[in-house]
Design a protein around this motif. Structure first.
Motif, short mmCIF file in Angstrom:
data_model
loop_
_atom_site.label_atom_id
_atom_site.label_comp_id
_atom_site.label_asym_id
_atom_site.label_seq_id
_atom_site.Cartn_x
_atom_site.Cartn_y
_atom_site.Cartn_z
N GLN B 29 0.84 -1.21 0.00
CA GLN B 29 0.00 0.00 0.00
C GLN B 29 0.87 1.26 0.00
O GLN B 29 0.54 2.25 -0.64
N LEU B 32 2.09 1.78 -3.51
CA LEU B 32 1.05 2.39 -4.34
C LEU B 32 0.91 3.88 -4.04
O LEU B 32 0.75 4.70 -4.95
N THR B 33 0.98 4.23 -2.77
CA THR B 33 0.86 5.64 -2.38
C THR B 33 2.00 6.46 -2.99
O THR B 33 1.79 7.55 -3.52
N LYS B 36 1.47 6.91 -6.70
CA LYS B 36 0.47 7.94 -7.02
C LYS B 36 1.02 9.33 -6.76
O LYS B 36 0.89 10.22 -7.59
N ILE B 43 5.02 0.89 -13.05
CA ILE B 43 5.66 0.27 -11.89
C ILE B 43 6.45 -0.94 -12.39
O ILE B 43 5.90 -1.80 -13.08
N GLU B 69 -5.43 -4.52 -7.81
CA GLU B 69 -5.49 -3.12 -7.37
C GLU B 69 -4.53 -2.24 -8.18
O GLU B 69 -4.91 -1.18 -8.67
N MET B 70 -3.31 -2.72 -8.35
CA MET B 70 -2.26 -1.94 -9.00
C MET B 70 -2.58 -1.69 -10.47
O MET B 70 -2.47 -0.58 -10.96
N GLU B 74 -6.08 0.88 -9.99
CA GLU B 74 -5.31 2.13 -10.05
C GLU B 74 -4.75 2.41 -11.45
O GLU B 74 -4.16 3.46 -11.69
N PHE B 76 -2.20 1.40 -13.15
CA PHE B 76 -0.77 1.56 -13.42
C PHE B 76 -0.31 0.50 -14.43
O PHE B 76 -0.57 -0.69 -14.23
#
Lengths: 379, 379
Positions: B29, B32-33, B36, B43, B69-70, B74, B76
């Motif tokens: 996490q 990811l932060t 962003k 990535i 999620e990635m 999100e 990416f």
């Protein structure tokens, strides 16, 4: 909507130690050929894609190639679920990406209530699940059996029914009244895992997986496709293939299309002498998986080795009339206490295999026993 | 082109028996932060996504959620390779579908020669491979080491170089001159698996995986990102994080962004009495993974149990000045032949653990020895 219904691929399964990957690739190619010839709009795979929850690397390679060819190269939409042989978590990797190319692979109960809609049909893809999953999903402590769970599941699905569409359920369980064969996983006794056919009557077609015979269930609106290959001797006389299903406005029809195995599972009967006669063995396809029924009663030295030289894929040998040595059973039993260790080993070997020790084997036993004596004395 | 460089996630790894999944999710996490906040265009994950070739179901669940999620949530783009801890075949399932959403996951050598082009940069994603793979791919029997293989690999890659673009290599191996820590897989002795830095000079940046410290290699155009978490005591003093890399027209820059672990790996020192004093243990974060250096020399009964009551995550206890019982070693050795079996067990236990048997343990031993005597007599 016209689709092909298959199931129970069991990629990576072995038949009495023989690797079946080559046969599985061949059967898959036949399925693809049928799908193309029949111009189906989708391929349904009703669970047990793999034979084991942790498949071998070889099985994964074969399976990956299959789904790439079927979905990405041949562009067939695929509607699949996990079966009791699959690990749902291991199988679900990639799932959210598969959807981009119309490959729907459901592995969790909660996914079953969002139907996939194609043409005139709603497909409900219900993976194999245990009652505990339904207990949690419905927050209902009363659910203890698959029958109880399925009542809730079907009620929930019916809320999604669009009345002007056809409704197909894809699932993997035992429907009451079906007939099992040897190679299916042992099912629970007492019907805890059994779903009555009446629960499934709201569907125009139920594409089932789990049982390996296409005739395991005879119902107006439900069929097992059976496995594409024979996975045990008990499936010897089954015809293998797939169903081509048509959900038309006024009725749903289905037709069976046969698959011809690369190597069949067959049974032959005769005396050892007959079976090892050139005239006989050249009259049959020796590449098949063979179960042999021997009519001899005499001990045949080195039998298996001799048979395997002629028949490369022997999955079993049965003595139709017993073996002479078994008659002496009581007699020899009395003798056991008076036999020397090397004689005991020789007798045990011949009891179990029906063969006599070779000269080399006798030497090995002698050497090993000598070593044991020595070790004992050294203590 | 601005990207985030991470590697060596080792999802599913345990630290002295403690499950790290919660820490791994937390570190992810944070990655990811950072991605962003730094507004990266992609990535890069340079191998060892999993800790084992056959990951547990729990590890797979966590990993699947991460990539969903990635990449899907999100959005990416992801550029990843398999490392020596991954099973390339198991990891590659879904690969051809991942590409549809710009998730490039290379697991085979032959995939490395088709660069992924994004903005001004060509990415060459070279998974971990053995010399045998290069021998087969290049049909060159001479290739016996990774260095020999890499000469061919780089030559082949350079054929694809577009002169007006930047060139990034993503790979997972040991570069000569790097420093290792304890938790990396044992590497071969003699440099058979070592790649000299000079071979990599054609690239503007080499995003490396394999070694767990970000400072393992200091080079103008190459970096190990290191693992997102400390995976052994030897990594205790390493700062963990990711590189933010910018391939600009005239130069390539990189900057380290730190990750703060959910639970740290730390070392504490003191006497047993000090460490178990409320004033002391309330002054430190007891949730951390602790390596304890004890200054005591005396035997401390039930030591581990007492320590774990206060410190829930003890990964090791070391006696800084040895233990008294060890001094008696030679003395007790002579006695061994004269000790009764239960005394022998008691002494062995205290030698190994530094603790005395509890009353209950003594009872168990007595009962078990009695059973063994009885069985022996019955023979």
């Amino acid at each position: 909507m016209r689709f092909l219904h298959t199931a129970d691929w069991h990629i990576g399964k072995k038949l009495h130690g023989y690797d079946l990957l080559e046969e599985q690739v061949d059967a898959f190619q036949q399925i693809l050929t049928i799908a193309k010839k029949e111009q189906v709009d989708a391929i349904v795979v009703a669970g047990d894609l793999y034979d084991r929850s942790v498949p071998s690397v070889e099985a994964i390679e074969v399976f990956n190639k299959m789904i790439i060819e079927m979905n990405l190269q041949e562009k067939f939409p695929v509607l699949a679920i996990s079966g009791n042989h699959d690990s749902s978590t291991r199988l679900e990797t990639g799932g959210p990406w598969f959807i981009q190319s119309n490959f729907h692979l459901n592995t969790r109960l909660d996914q079953a209530f969002q139907p996939v809609e194609m043409e005139n049909t709603q497909f409900f893809l219900l993976p194999y699940f245990e009652p505990i999953s339904a207990r949690l999903y419905f927050d209902n402590e009363e659910i203890r059996t698959i029958e109880q769970a399925m009542k809730e599941v079907v009620t929930e699905m019916k809320k999604q029914f669009k009345p002007d569409m056809k409704h197909v359920l894809v699932s993997h369980f035992f429907v009451a009244g079906s007939e099992k064969s040897d190679s299916e996983t042992k099912l629970m006794v007492g019907g805890l895992d059994t779903v009555p056919l009446s629960l499934l009557e709201s569907f125009d077609y139920v594409a089932l997986g789990h049982l390996h015979g296409k005739n395991a269930l005879q119902a107006e609106n439900a069929r097992y496709s059976g496995s594409p290959l024979k996975f045990s001797l008990s499936e010897m006389n089954q015809k293998k293939g797939v169903w081509i299903v048509d959900t038309k406005a006024n009725e749903t029809t289905f037709e069976f299309k046969e698959i011809t195995p690369l190597r069949n599972v067959i049974q032959i009967e005769g005396s050892f002498k007959e079976l090892t006669t050139q005239e006989f063995y050249e009259s049959i396809d020796r590449e098949n998986y063979l179960h042999i029924q021997l009519t001899d009663r005499a001990v045949i030295p080195n039998m298996m080795n001799q048979l395997r030289k002629i028949y490369p894929r022997v999955i079993g040998v049965e003595r139709l009339f017993g073996r002479e040595v078994q008659q002496k059973h009581n007699e020899t039993k009395k003798e056991i206490k008076t036999l020397a260790p090397n004689e005991l080993v020789a007798q045990f070997f011949s009891d179990v295999t029906g063969e006599e020790l070779t000269r080399q084997q006798q030497v090995w036993i002698k050497e090993n026993l000598a070593e044991i004596y020595q070790a004992e004395r050294g203590k």
